[in-house]
Write a protein that holds these residues in place. Structure first.
Motif, short mmCIF file in Angstrom:
data_model
loop_
_atom_site.label_atom_id
_atom_site.label_comp_id
_atom_site.label_asym_id
_atom_site.label_seq_id
_atom_site.Cartn_x
_atom_site.Cartn_y
_atom_site.Cartn_z
N ARG A 326 -8.72 4.82 1.39
CA ARG A 326 -8.65 3.89 0.44
C ARG A 326 -7.36 3.69 -0.56
N LEU A 327 -6.64 4.87 -0.64
CA LEU A 327 -5.46 4.98 -1.34
C LEU A 327 -4.18 4.72 -0.50
N PHE A 328 -4.21 4.09 0.86
CA PHE A 328 -3.11 3.92 1.94
C PHE A 328 -2.28 2.57 1.23
N GLU A 329 -1.24 2.66 1.62
CA GLU A 329 -0.29 1.61 1.20
C GLU A 329 0.77 1.42 2.32
N ARG A 330 1.52 0.16 2.20
CA ARG A 330 2.44 -0.08 2.93
C ARG A 330 3.82 0.92 2.60
N LEU A 331 4.23 1.84 3.62
CA LEU A 331 5.05 2.66 3.33
C LEU A 331 6.53 2.79 4.37
N ASP A 332 7.51 2.88 3.94
CA ASP A 332 8.60 2.87 4.75
C ASP A 332 8.80 4.23 5.04
N LEU A 333 8.31 4.75 6.25
CA LEU A 333 8.26 6.32 6.62
C LEU A 333 9.74 6.89 6.94
N GLY A 334 10.70 6.19 7.10
CA GLY A 334 12.00 6.68 7.15
C GLY A 334 12.65 7.03 5.69
N ARG A 335 12.08 6.32 4.66
CA ARG A 335 12.48 6.78 3.39
C ARG A 335 11.84 8.01 2.80
N VAL A 336 10.58 8.00 3.40
CA VAL A 336 9.67 9.36 3.06
C VAL A 336 10.43 10.59 3.62
N VAL A 337 10.68 10.43 4.92
CA VAL A 337 11.39 11.46 5.72
C VAL A 337 12.64 11.80 4.97
N ALA A 338 13.63 10.79 4.77
CA ALA A 338 14.59 11.05 4.10
C ALA A 338 14.55 11.70 2.79
#
Length: 477
Positions: A326-338
């Motif tokens: 329920r806490l999921f949100e739209r994420l930029d996975l590239g930014r998280v990995v960077a």
């Protein structure tokens, strides 16, 4: 207090199961069979009514049409004075030998006297008080000394006379009886077939449901390996496959729980024994402040290790339960990995490891930022720890087979192919890595996190080294 009759000792206090065979008030198979039988019976009645109206009704309409048409042709002869032409035509019709056994003609003058015809007795309502307008009726007439059912058309004439044209209905009644017998025979056979079909339908339903119930009884008794037989491609087969997949998952989780219980008992014994031994040693010797302080610090360190162990177990349980979905949100996975790669650059440099991060932006997924960041950090921790000094590690985010991918590739010793399916189990560690710090939960957390996001963790041969890849579904739109 005595046990209730609805409970059984064998089932551990659960309500007793109903038998498979006899019909009960709650038998859905019996209800379906009864509904099927009633529907079949209603269909038979409707089809019989349609067939009857389509045969007898058509015959009656045709007969009425012929009578009216013949009456109108005879009326044409009434234009001549004295009705002589009409009388001659009626007599000719009776003497021509065509349908003479069925035709009925009767001509009455204005004062009710028969002028021509083949009726022995004038029908009631046509003598002293003839009808004022044309009338079609079904009645019994006396002809040739016998009472006969007849269909009559009473046609008043301009001078007060009455022309009666009709047909004997004896053959019509015989045809009606034949049709009724055929319909009753057909309805009886159809009803028997409907009942037989309903019973077969009920037997089939109860058989398929019986397989599910027997499997449920085996599972309730503790046999988690029992599965429902699957045959065909109907709805029951699809349901059985779904239940079997659910049972596979339950069995896997139960095995995991047993394994975790054993592993926790084994892994807790050593640090607890170590804590107890240090505290006991501190109490057995001279209880100086430095000695007690050292024992307390060592105990606190060991307890912190236990707390971290339980926190990682809770993290796995939370990911597997789906509580964070329920806490999921739209994420930029590239930014998280960077971001994670930048955080580990200094650690890799201190260890003499060449770390390369390739994480382009605009790779969107729906997920929990903290869980995904923790998963990437766990994979980097493992790569740095097991690859060793002088290794090269590459982190890359991008697309792989139509899904978002986070791949960590190192050129270390890797994992043997036979062990790759086991290292994601909780507390499982390779023999050659048991001397290194850790508790065997890192890959378990990563796998649980990937599964919670609708993805998976795969371990591949890096030739050399290992490629640990997290695959996630792309965000819609």
């Amino acid at each position: 207090m005595a046990d209730s009759p609805t409970r059984s000792a064998a089932s551990g206090g659960f309500p007793a199961r109903r038998p498979f065979g006899p019909l009960g008030r709650a038998s859905i198979a019996a209800k379906l069979a009864l509904g099927y039988g009633l529907l079949g019976t209603f269909s038979i009645v409707v089809v019989s009514a349609v067939f009857y109206s389509g045969t007898i009704g058509v015959l009656d309409d045709n007969l009425d049409g012929k009578i009216v048409s013949q009456s109108e042709r005879l009326i044409e002869h009434a234009r001549f004075p004295g009705h002589g032409a009409l009388v001659e035509e009626v007599r000719r019709q009776l003497a021509d030998g065509v349908d003479s056994d069925r035709e009925i003609f009767q001509l009455l003058t204005g004062n009710g006297v028969p002028a021509a015809g083949n009726l022995d007795v004038v029908p009631a309502g046509a003598g002293a008080a003839p009808p004022r307008r044309a009338l079609m009726l079904t009645t019994v007439v006396k002809r040739s000394g016998h009472d006969r059912p007849a269909r009559l058309y009473l046609r008043p004439m301009a001078d007060g006379g009455l022309l009666i044209v009709g047909r004997d209905l004896s053959e019509q009644h015989a045809v009606r009886e034949v049709i009724w017998r055929a319909l009753l025979a057909g309805a009886g056979v159809s009803l028997l077939l409907t009942v037989a079909g309903a019973l077969l339908f009920r037997r089939g339903i109860e058989g398929r449901l019986g397989e599910i119930r027997r499997t449920a009884a085996q599972i309730e008794a503790g046999n988690l390996s029992h599965r429902i037989p699957v045959s065909g491609g109907d709805e029951f087969a699809l349901l059985n496959r779904d239940i079997n997949r659910m049972l596979d998952r339950i069995e896997l989780l139960m095995e995991g729980i047993r394994h975790v219980s054993n592993a926790i008992a084994h892994d807790l014994r050593t640090p607890l024994s170590r804590i107890r031994g240090r505290l006991d040693d501190a109490l057995r010797h001279e209880m100086t402040v430095p000695r007690l302080a050292g024992a307390a610090h060592d105990a606190i360190d060991d307890i912190d290790d236990l707390i971290r162990l339980f926190e990682r177990l809770l993290q796995i349980a939370e990911a597997e339960s789906g509580m964070r979905a329920r806490l999921f949100e739209r994420l930029d996975l590239g930014r998280v990995v960077a971001d994670i790669g930048e955080m580990y650059e200094a650690i890799a440099e201190d260890g003499g490891i060449a770390l390369t991060v390739d994480a382009p932006a605009s790779l969107y997924v729906d997920g929990d930022r903290n869980l995904l960041a923790s998963a990437v950090a766990s994979l980097l921790d493992n790569a740095i720890k097991y690859a060793g000094p002088g290794a090269a590690i590459r982190v890359r985010a991008g697309l792989h087979q139509g899904r978002a991918s986070i791949a960590i590739h190192d050129n270390g010793p890797g994992i043997p192919e036979a062990e790759r399916g086991k290292v994601t189990q909780r507390f499982y560690r390779l023999d050659k890595s048991r001397h290194l710090p850790g508790n065997g939960l890192g890959l378990s957390i990563v796998s649980a996190t990937a599964t919670a996001h609708g993805g998976s963790l795969t371990l591949e041969d890096g030739a050399p080294g290992l490629v640990a890849r997290i695959l996630l579904p792309l965000a819609p739109g």
